[in-house]
Design an enzyme around this catalytic site. Structure first.
Site, short mmCIF file in Angstrom:
data_model
loop_
_atom_site.label_atom_id
_atom_site.label_comp_id
_atom_site.label_asym_id
_atom_site.label_seq_id
_atom_site.Cartn_x
_atom_site.Cartn_y
_atom_site.Cartn_z
N ILE A 1 0.76 -1.18 -0.06
CA ILE A 1 0.00 -0.11 -0.07
C ILE A 1 0.98 1.37 0.03
CG2 ILE A 1 -2.10 -1.17 0.97
CD1 ILE A 1 -1.14 -0.14 3.73
N ASP A 2 0.23 2.25 -0.55
CA ASP A 2 1.37 3.45 -0.58
C ASP A 2 1.68 4.28 0.76
OD1 ASP A 2 0.40 3.37 -3.27
OD2 ASP A 2 -1.37 4.85 -3.02
N LYS A 3 2.84 4.81 0.54
CA LYS A 3 3.52 5.46 1.60
C LYS A 3 2.46 6.19 2.88
CE LYS A 3 6.47 9.03 3.23
NZ LYS A 3 7.42 10.21 2.85
#
Length: 309
Positions: A141-143
């Site tokens: 998942i994105d930062k």
């Protein structure tokens, strides 16, 4: 490894920003400090002229070219880190990732990632299928997205989980705050996603060189100019929820890449939380499902929004 290059055209919303900040808004996978180093090293060009200052203001229409030097893939190293481990057995573990934590090492983020923490927590007990820089990582998942990730400790578990991802049987549901009022109670976005031909740093709904992407959403709460939704992934393309919600004119609050750069609540990154994760255990064949409550900063923004109604 070969060097890579990014080319950016400054839009109206970015015009007037410092060069380093403008680039950090567009290239989210590279840290601002690394961008500053690239400027110092002469790797950034504005309209084909070498940039000399990170503080120079960019103008609408300028083309900025960033050259990333070749990165030698080194082995990720263990780092002591406080991890929120929701579940763990001999085959896998489920982690609740905080917002702001990068999942695996990359250019500009060689340390301080979830993988570094996992290596300290698990030692050598992580699957090797994805190589030495992404051990155990089945999906990411994105930062600036918080929430649940399943991590494989063995190659057998990794293969089993990857097969479930491929056939879209893993349950991955998110809570998100989007701009404006969604009138329908629920819906589905079934539009292909690929690299944005106008900006290679973004993904977009495109019909060439793309892959099918399906996002199901339903309204949880309408809050005036904002809507709290559940978004469930059927497929798992890069930035899928962010791209699809922007495509239907309801970008995520705080998402400067795909939505507005106005930040009325002074938040860092998009309001997106992976709150529910379900899968069949690849060894025991037992269905398992986990939930993670909204992080404190997510709750704080919801309180502020409700307070304005």
């Amino acid at each position: 490894m070969e060097s890579s290059e990014y080319t950016i055209t400054v839009d109206r919303e970015t015009a007037g920003e410092r060069l380093d900040k403008a680039l950090s808004l567009e290239i989210e996978e590279i840290s601002r400090s690394y961008i500053q180093k690239l400027i110092e090293d002469g790797q950034v060009f504005v309209d084909d002229k070498k940039a000399t200052s990170k503080k120079e203001k960019v103008k609408e229409g300028q083309r900025i070219r960033v050259t990333m030097p070749p990165v030698r893939e080194a082995k990720a190293l263990p780092e002591e880190m406080e991890l929120d481990v929701v579940y763990e057995d001999k085959e896998l573990l489920v982690v609740n990732k905080p917002k702001g934590l990068v999942v695996h090492p990359a250019a500009g983020n060689p340390t301080g990632t979830l993988v570094n923490g996992l290596l300290h927590h698990c030692g050598n007990e992580l699957s090797s299928i994805n190589g030495v820089m992404r051990p155990g990582i089945v999906h990411r998942i994105d930062k600036d997205t918080s929430g649940l990730l399943v991590v494989a400790k063995t190659d057998v578990a990794h293969k089993g989980l990857a097969e479930q991802l491929a056939c879209h049987s893993i349950v991955r549901a998110y809570r998100a705050v989007v701009l404006d009022n969604i009138r329908e109670d629920e819906g589905t976005v079934d539009e292909p996603i690929g690299r944005d031909p106008k900006n290679r740093l973004r993904q977009a709904v495109v019909y060439n060189n793309s892959k099918r992407a399906v996002t199901h959403y339903k309204v949880i709460e309408r809050m005036g100019r904002y809507t709290l939704i559940e978004a469930r992934l059927e497929t798992g393309r890069t930035h899928q929820i962010r791209v699809h919600m922007a495509y239907i004119k309801h970008p995520l609050l705080g998402d400067a890449l795909y939505g507005s750069r106005k930040n009325p609540f002074s938040i860092e990154g998009q309001m997106l939380h992976a709150y529910r994760l379900g899968f069949i255990h690849p060894v025991t064949s037992e269905y398992m499902e986990f939930r993670a409550e909204d992080p404190p900063e997510f709750d704080e923004v919801l309180k502020k929004i409700r307070g304005r109604m």
